[in-house]
Scaffold this motif. Structure first.
Motif, PDB file in Angstrom:
ATOM      1  N   LEU A  76      21.609   6.365  -0.556  1.00 48.49           N
ATOM      2  CA  LEU A  76      20.537   7.032   0.186  1.00 48.49           C
ATOM      3  C   LEU A  76      20.218   6.327   1.488  1.00 48.49           C
ATOM      4  N   ARG A  78      17.492   4.763   2.528  1.00 45.69           N
ATOM      5  CA  ARG A  78      17.066   3.385   2.309  1.00 45.69           C
ATOM      6  C   ARG A  78      17.891   2.841   1.157  1.00 45.69           C
ATOM      7  N   ASP A  79      18.039   1.516   1.087  1.00 42.31           N
ATOM      8  CA  ASP A  79      18.956   0.952   0.096  1.00 42.31           C
ATOM      9  C   ASP A  79      18.487   1.186  -1.337  1.00 42.31           C
ATOM     10  N   GLU A  80      17.164   1.298  -1.534  1.00 41.29           N
ATOM     11  CA  GLU A  80      16.611   1.528  -2.868  1.00 41.29           C
ATOM     12  C   GLU A  80      17.060   0.471  -3.877  1.00 41.29           C
ATOM     13  N   LEU A  81      17.206  -0.757  -3.398  1.00 39.14           N
ATOM     14  CA  LEU A  81      17.459  -1.849  -4.335  1.00 39.14           C
ATOM     15  C   LEU A  81      16.162  -2.108  -5.105  1.00 39.14           C
ATOM     16  N   PHE A  82      16.293  -2.510  -6.362  1.00 37.13           N
ATOM     17  CA  PHE A  82      15.099  -2.780  -7.166  1.00 37.13           C
ATOM     18  C   PHE A  82      14.626  -4.208  -6.885  1.00 37.13           C
ATOM     19  N   ALA A  83      13.397  -4.327  -6.385  1.00 38.62           N
ATOM     20  CA  ALA A  83      12.898  -5.614  -5.903  1.00 38.62           C
ATOM     21  C   ALA A  83      12.776  -6.647  -7.025  1.00 38.62           C
ATOM     22  N   ARG A 141      26.800  -1.584  -5.064  1.00 42.87           N
ATOM     23  CA  ARG A 141      26.228  -1.010  -6.284  1.00 42.87           C
ATOM     24  C   ARG A 141      26.813   0.379  -6.536  1.00 42.87           C
TER      25      ARG A 141
ATOM     26  N   LYS B 170      14.189   6.529  -5.936  1.00 44.22           N
ATOM     27  CA  LYS B 170      14.758   5.677  -6.980  1.00 44.22           C
ATOM     28  C   LYS B 170      15.029   6.503  -8.233  1.00 44.22           C
ATOM     29  N   LEU B 173      18.204   8.336  -7.583  1.00 44.52           N
ATOM     30  CA  LEU B 173      19.329   7.418  -7.697  1.00 44.52           C
ATOM     31  C   LEU B 173      19.721   7.215  -9.165  1.00 44.52           C
ATOM     32  N   ASN B 268       8.404 -10.564  -8.010  1.00 46.38           N
ATOM     33  CA  ASN B 268       9.302  -9.824  -7.144  1.00 46.38           C
ATOM     34  C   ASN B 268       9.128  -8.305  -7.245  1.00 46.38           C
ATOM     35  N   LYS B 270       7.023  -6.635  -5.044  1.00 48.91           N
ATOM     36  CA  LYS B 270       6.719  -6.017  -3.762  1.00 48.91           C
ATOM     37  C   LYS B 270       8.017  -5.593  -3.079  1.00 48.91           C
ATOM     38  N   ASN B 271       7.940  -4.531  -2.314  1.00 49.55           N
ATOM     39  CA  ASN B 271       9.145  -3.982  -1.705  1.00 49.55           C
ATOM     40  C   ASN B 271       8.975  -3.843  -0.206  1.00 49.55           C
TER      41      ASN B 271
END
Ligand SMILES: Nc1ncnc2c1ncn2[C@@H]1O[C@H](COP(=O)(O)OP(=O)(O)OP(=O)(O)O)[C@@H](O)[C@H]1O
Ligand SMILES: [Mg+2]
Lengths: 244, 271
Positions: A76, A78-83, A141, B170, B173, B268, B270-271
């Protein structure tokens, strides 16, 4: 002859809301062959993201048919990595979801990350990475579960210009080297020209195919393509078609 | 931070120094204000500006604590209230969280339940006092029940709204990876709402003290709420003030435990 990985046949999709219905696509037909890099451009709001959701099987068409062979990897804007996950655990997410987290697959994903410059950051959290690196992590990913087709929804548009050129180049190289089939959505004409084997131009909503062009650069490096004389010719043509 | 520079510039050293000075100053003023208030309170009763019989005083509170301790009832009352509050708190959080998950899971259930939750939230729980006495008797059971009742709706509403705000992209995804609902829940919804979980706990701490003391007002023969009611009835304002001060200390301690938990849990998100 190469086989089609993705086929859209006269696809129509209607969104229903209380206020009324929106026809996002109608009579949409195209194909993507194995190993091909196809870019789709179209006016904003014409139904590009909808098209990808259809391709991924997240939406079913109201009319017509979407046929896909194999699995998808989605990427997508934005990377949408899980923080809350380290980079490594982010990369392994699709394997976890697909219950494919075997030692061999895990090793392969790690090798991919190391090959593309994330070796020292596997244990870091996404907030510690730069925008370009995050997007690269998102691509790895996407590749980790070895999908048969990559669906890319404006994956570079959130990056600043300089980073964007570099990341685009990286991503293009990775996709080419790993021999992946890719369907890229973008509203950036020059991005489409610098990356794709074929460009599909969509009409305004409801989206259908207006034009299809095969790009014959004989060169896959995006930066070299940008220096090619043909580049501006293509740009002008696509610009006109997009604004027709 | 990975590669923090070890050698600061002079300006940075100065900045750090100023910052720690400012923190210390704030702390000092906080404590100072408390001391001044206590001193003023004490003096005003000693100098006859205020009647210690009506407003009590720090020294009288201190000696009341002492005499409660000698009678052996100090820790008994504290223990009773603390146990009721903690049990009610834990039950409200656990049950409320589970119900919020259930409502997230089922669209139908959520829609059906919505008006009930709104009404229950608006209802002053103390109105249910008589019913609770009839159902649960006049012991600790009734107080715990009241505590749960006061806390649970807030927990449900807080968590449900956090669950429902899960990032659409998300979700998309995960679905594209073929995730089922249970995986979406455990891989995304629960971990991404950890910060909301902590802020819910903070609210729930306050709610459970309201619940348990309210419960002790209605029923009970022991506990800090009981001491307050009893002290008021027999006009022993020292007792009322003492119990109130003890409540303040306990509530603050519980709140700081949650803050501690926050430090551990939310690193961890916060984004
Ligand atoms: N879930 C939805 N419900 C109702 N209408 C929707 C929904 N998603 C999209 N639409 C509508 O469908 C049309 C196409 O949306 P889509 O997101 O596919 O466009 P897009 O080409 O990706 O736009 P953009 O260039 O802004 O990314 C828009 O008019 C949008 O308002
Ligand atoms: Mg879009």
């Amino acid at each position: 002859m190469k086989e089609n990985i993705l086929t859209f046949e006269n696809v129509k999709l209607i969104y229903h809301t209380v206020r009324g219905e929106t026809v996002a696509t109608e009579g949409l037909s195209f194909t993507v062959e194995e190993g091909e890099f196809v870019a789709i451009i179209g006016p904003s709001g014409c139904g590009k993201s909808t098209l990808l959701s259809l391709a991924a099987g997240l939406l079913s068409p109201s009319e017509g048919k979407v046929v896909r062979r194999g699995s998808v990897g989605y990427m997508l804007q934005r990377d949408e990595l899980f923080a809350w996950r380290t980079v490594e655990r982010n990369i392994l997410l699709p394997l976890e979801i697909g219950k494919k987290l075997t030692p061999a697959m895990r090793e392969e994903a790690r090798a991919l990350a190391e090959k593309y410059g994330l070796k020292d950051f596997l244990g870091s959290y996404p907030t510690e990475l730069s925008g370009g690196m995050r997007q690269r992590a998102a691509l790895i990913r996407t590749l980790a579960a070895a999908p048969d087709i990559l669906l890319l929804d404006e994956p570079f548009s959130a990056l600043d210009y300089q980073t964007r050129l570099n990341v685009t180049k990286d991503v293009a190289n990775i996709i080419r080297r790993e021999n992946k089939t890719a369907l890229l959505i973008t509203h950036d004409i020059s991005e489409a020209i610098s990356l794709a084997d074929r460009v599909i131009v969509l009409t305004g909503r409801p989206a259908r195919v207006a034009h299809v062009h095969t790009l014959d650069f004989g060169e896959n490096d995006p930066l070299k393509r940008r220096e090619n004389k043909q580049f501006s010719v293509w740009f002008e043509l696509l610009w006109k078609e997009l604004n027709a | 931070m990975k590669n923090r520079v070890k050698n600061f510039s002079e300006e940075h050293a100065l900045w750090l120094k100023k910052r720690s000075f400012r923190l210390a100053a704030v702390q000092a003023v906080r404590i100072g204000i408390l001391l001044v208030l206590l001193l003023f309170w004490e003096l005003s009763t000693r100098l006859g500006w205020a009647d210690p019989f009506l407003v009590s005083s720090p020294s009288r509170i201190f000696s009341t604590i002492g005499s409660l301790y000698r009678e052996g009832t100090l820790f008994y009352h504290i223990g009773v209230t603390l146990a009721e509050t903690l049990i009610g708190f834990a039950a409200a959080v656990a049950l409320g969280y589970a119900i919020a998950l259930l409502l997230w899971w089922s669209d139908l259930l959520r829609r059906v339940a919505e008006p009930y939750i709104v009404v229950l939230n608006a209802l002053p729980k103390i109105a249910l006092g008589p019913l609770i006495i009839i159902w649960c008797g006049t012991g600790s059971k009734a107080i715990v029940f009241m505590t749960i009742l006061v806390g649970i709706i807030v927990v449900i509403m807080h968590m449900l709204s956090a669950f429902m705000q899960t990032d659409e992209n998300k979700l998309l995804l995960l679905r594209s990876m073929g995730a089922n609902k249970r995986q979406i829940l455990t891989k995304l919804v629960i971990p991404s709402t950890r910060a909301a979980f902590i802020s819910m706990l903070k609210v729930a701490v306050g709610m459970s003290w309201i619940g348990s003391i309210m419960g002790e007002y209605i029923v009970s023969r022991a506990g800090l709420g009981y001491l307050i009611v009893y002290g008021g009835q027999v006009f022993k304002l020292d007792l009322v003030m003492t119990a109130t001060v003890l409540l303040c200390l306990l509530a603050a301690a519980m709140y700081f435990l949650v803050v501690l938990l926050e430090k551990i849990l939310v690193k961890n998100t916060k984004n």
